[in-house]
Scaffold this active site. Sequence first.
Site, short mmCIF file in Angstrom:
data_model
loop_
_atom_site.label_atom_id
_atom_site.label_comp_id
_atom_site.label_asym_id
_atom_site.label_seq_id
_atom_site.Cartn_x
_atom_site.Cartn_y
_atom_site.Cartn_z
N ASP A 67 3.60 11.82 -0.84
CA ASP A 67 2.68 11.87 -1.98
C ASP A 67 1.29 12.34 -1.58
O ASP A 67 0.98 12.46 -0.39
CB ASP A 67 2.64 10.50 -2.69
CG ASP A 67 2.47 9.34 -1.72
OD1 ASP A 67 2.10 9.57 -0.55
OD2 ASP A 67 2.71 8.19 -2.13
N ASN A 136 3.27 -3.98 -5.43
CA ASN A 136 3.95 -3.98 -6.74
C ASN A 136 5.33 -3.35 -6.66
O ASN A 136 5.96 -3.11 -7.67
CB ASN A 136 3.09 -3.25 -7.79
CG ASN A 136 2.93 -1.77 -7.48
OD1 ASN A 136 3.41 -1.28 -6.46
ND2 ASN A 136 2.26 -1.05 -8.36
N HIS A 138 6.09 -0.33 -5.33
CA HIS A 138 6.22 1.13 -5.38
C HIS A 138 6.70 1.71 -4.05
O HIS A 138 6.45 1.16 -2.98
CB HIS A 138 4.95 1.83 -5.89
CG HIS A 138 3.75 1.76 -5.00
ND1 HIS A 138 2.47 1.68 -5.49
CD2 HIS A 138 3.61 1.79 -3.66
CE1 HIS A 138 1.61 1.66 -4.50
NE2 HIS A 138 2.28 1.73 -3.36
N GLU A 143 5.64 4.09 -9.34
CA GLU A 143 5.13 2.78 -9.76
C GLU A 143 6.19 2.05 -10.59
O GLU A 143 7.18 2.65 -11.01
CB GLU A 143 3.86 2.99 -10.60
CG GLU A 143 2.72 3.67 -9.84
CD GLU A 143 1.96 2.72 -8.92
OE1 GLU A 143 2.54 1.75 -8.41
OE2 GLU A 143 0.75 2.97 -8.72
P1 PGA Z 1 0.13 0.10 2.80
O1 PGA Z 1 0.72 0.92 1.57
O2 PGA Z 1 0.94 0.48 3.99
O3 PGA Z 1 -1.30 0.57 2.91
O4 PGA Z 1 0.26 -1.35 2.47
C1 PGA Z 1 2.08 0.98 1.43
C2 PGA Z 1 2.44 1.77 0.21
O5 PGA Z 1 1.72 1.68 -0.78
O6 PGA Z 1 3.45 2.47 0.26
#
Ligand code: PGA
Length: 246
Positions: A67, A136, A138, A143
């Site tokens: 992404d 959450n 994702h 999302e």
């Molecule tokens: P993070 O993000 O490794 O910064 O916790 C993970 C994600 O959102 O895929």
Amino acid sequence: MNVNIHEDYQSMSKAAANLVARRIISRPDLVLGLPTGDTPKGFYRELIDFYEAGLLDFSKVTTFNLDEYYPLSRDNPISFTNYMYERFFNHVNVSQNKIHIPDGETDRVADECQDYEEMIAEEGGLDLTVLGIGENGHIGYNEPGSKLGSKTRLVELSEESIVREVPGNYDGIINKALTMGVKTIMNSRKLALLASGPRKANVIHDALEGPVTGDVPASILQLHPEVTVILDREAAGDLDGGELMV
Ligand code: PGA
């Protein structure tokens, strides 16, 4: 699902790098999906160590990032493009023409998304995709509410993701991203999901042991035949199962 629980962040990062290294050694022209975020920073450091020790050659590897924020210049310090070069590509020998990251500068979003899918297909599909997980649920920026059939597209970030993940100065300015879809990710032949720390314990429980639901996009991984989940003890804190690696 193969769920491996490691003592701490460092051993989790090493295990993730070992998994990728094994795949590259057995298939030097691996097509690799790559994440950003805090979690994979140690994983990238370990891969760089392998490269510097002469144990890994990335010259034939093709990469596709999950992404990128939109709209955002790739030179912006908070872009995932910048992250990838600073933390990985500038330190290893992945060929410049084999690096793919969604273009956060494009004004032709639909074409960019379709081209991204076509480039993955032209490479024969993703062999292995490494994923983080949001609090959450994702994966990439799919999302809650994302559909199993979703492909690369422009998405709105949830309020939760903006607050937790978009750096402070850009809070309110960046609220969208280009992301591989759930289907794009599920079509990868193998998947590795990484999570670390107590903040991820709840969502790891929901994703691995709860019902399969678009409300927790990572739970859809339960339907994939070849997933390795690589956790540290804290992220595994709410799980009933999993194998402790020593
Ligand atoms: P993070 O993000 O490794 O910064 O916790 C993970 C994600 O959102 O895929």
